[in-house]
Design a protein around this motif. Structure first.
Motif, PDB file in Angstrom:
ATOM      1  N   ILE A 165       0.836  -1.208   0.000  1.00 24.56           N
ATOM      2  CA  ILE A 165       0.000   0.000   0.000  1.00 24.56           C
ATOM      3  C   ILE A 165       0.868   1.255   0.000  1.00 24.56           C
ATOM      4  O   ILE A 165       0.660   2.173  -0.808  1.00 24.56           O
ATOM      5  CB  ILE A 165      -0.963  -0.004   1.199  1.00 24.56           C
ATOM      6  CG1 ILE A 165      -2.023  -1.087   1.011  1.00 24.56           C
ATOM      7  CG2 ILE A 165      -1.617   1.367   1.379  1.00 24.56           C
ATOM      8  CD1 ILE A 165      -2.876  -1.328   2.239  1.00 24.56           C
ATOM      9  N   ALA A 166       1.835   1.319   0.890  1.00 18.01           N
ATOM     10  CA  ALA A 166       2.695   2.509   0.964  1.00 18.01           C
ATOM     11  C   ALA A 166       3.497   2.678  -0.322  1.00 18.01           C
ATOM     12  O   ALA A 166       3.628   3.794  -0.841  1.00 18.01           O
ATOM     13  CB  ALA A 166       3.619   2.415   2.167  1.00 18.01           C
ATOM     14  N   ALA A 167       4.020   1.588  -0.862  1.00 13.38           N
ATOM     15  CA  ALA A 167       4.795   1.672  -2.106  1.00 13.38           C
ATOM     16  C   ALA A 167       3.927   2.128  -3.263  1.00 13.38           C
ATOM     17  O   ALA A 167       4.389   2.878  -4.133  1.00 13.38           O
ATOM     18  CB  ALA A 167       5.448   0.328  -2.421  1.00 13.38           C
ATOM     19  N   SER A 168       2.666   1.721  -3.269  1.00  7.59           N
ATOM     20  CA  SER A 168       1.788   2.133  -4.370  1.00  7.59           C
ATOM     21  C   SER A 168       1.567   3.640  -4.374  1.00  7.59           C
ATOM     22  O   SER A 168       1.468   4.259  -5.435  1.00  7.59           O
ATOM     23  CB  SER A 168       0.451   1.390  -4.298  1.00  7.59           C
ATOM     24  OG  SER A 168      -0.320   1.851  -3.206  1.00  7.59           O
ATOM     25  N   TYR A 169       1.502   4.254  -3.198  1.00  5.95           N
ATOM     26  CA  TYR A 169       1.364   5.716  -3.139  1.00  5.95           C
ATOM     27  C   TYR A 169       2.660   6.416  -3.536  1.00  5.95           C
ATOM     28  O   TYR A 169       2.631   7.578  -3.936  1.00  5.95           O
ATOM     29  CB  TYR A 169       0.949   6.166  -1.731  1.00  5.95           C
ATOM     30  CG  TYR A 169      -0.537   6.065  -1.509  1.00  5.95           C
ATOM     31  CD1 TYR A 169      -1.386   7.098  -1.886  1.00  5.95           C
ATOM     32  CD2 TYR A 169      -1.092   4.930  -0.937  1.00  5.95           C
ATOM     33  CE1 TYR A 169      -2.751   7.014  -1.693  1.00  5.95           C
ATOM     34  CE2 TYR A 169      -2.455   4.833  -0.733  1.00  5.95           C
ATOM     35  CZ  TYR A 169      -3.278   5.874  -1.118  1.00  5.95           C
ATOM     36  OH  TYR A 169      -4.634   5.786  -0.929  1.00  5.95           O
TER      37      TYR A 169
END
Length: 189
Positions: A165-169
């Motif tokens: 999730i964090a990497a996708s942002y």
């Protein structure tokens, strides 16, 4: 008994939080409110001790002990931010404090926010994994520790989901719509 204690700790967490914030802002007794909020970690210490005694007395480690470790981990990782979140809202509502800051919506600021959230969840999961591993070592090679290992796998899954999730942002930052103003509130930068 362990499950009942986990439920009691969760209920006590929210009761202590509500009582602490009420004392701080409604009844104007900030010291008593602070004392009540500082009692929160005692709940986890009691749960930890009872789980350890239960295992020491010969109980087979099962999903209940895993649940206790996960609860403690999540309280360590997310408890402080939950208290801070509630404190900001109660201070605004009852003590004339500033409105709580909203998370940024776009770009790098949103990615940084998501990494901070992921960091708290990852900390919670890793504390749970460490407690579960300590329980495995505590029980030793003679006990059945499969259920504790399953909880560890679940916590590693939580770590993976939060990293994704964090990497996708970061990789795919949400862009501001063209018609929207190019500024965010000052508290979010």
């Amino acid at each position: 008994m362990i499950v009942a204690l986990v439920i009691a700790c969760e209920v006590a967490f929210w009761v202590l939080l509500a009582a602490g914030l009420a004392c701080r802002y409604v009844f104007r007794m900030p010291r008593l409110g602070l004392v009540l909020l500082w009692c929160e970690p005692l709940l986890e210490a009691v749960l930890f001790a009872v789980s350890a005694v239960d295992l020491r007395n010969g109980a087979e480690p099962d999903w209940r002990h895993g649940l206790a470790a996960v609860y403690i981990g999540f309280t360590v990782g997310l408890g402080h931010s939950t208290i801070r979140w509630a404190d900001a809202r109660v201070a605004h509502r009852f003590a004339g404090g500033p409105p709580p800051a909203r998370p940024p919506k776009y770009g790098t600021a949103r990615a940084v926010h998501e990494w901070k959230v992921a960091g708290r969840w990852i900390l919670a999961a890793l504390v749970a994994v460490a407690l579960l591993q300590a329980a495995v070592w505590y029980v030793g090679g003679d006990g059945e520790t499969g259920s504790l290992r399953v909880w560890q796998q679940r916590m590693l899954f939580v770590v993976g989901v939060n990293l994704v999730i964090a990497a996708s942002y970061t990789v795919f930052p949400k862009r501001r719509p063209q018609g929207e103003a190019d500024r965010e509130p000052a508290g979010l930068r």
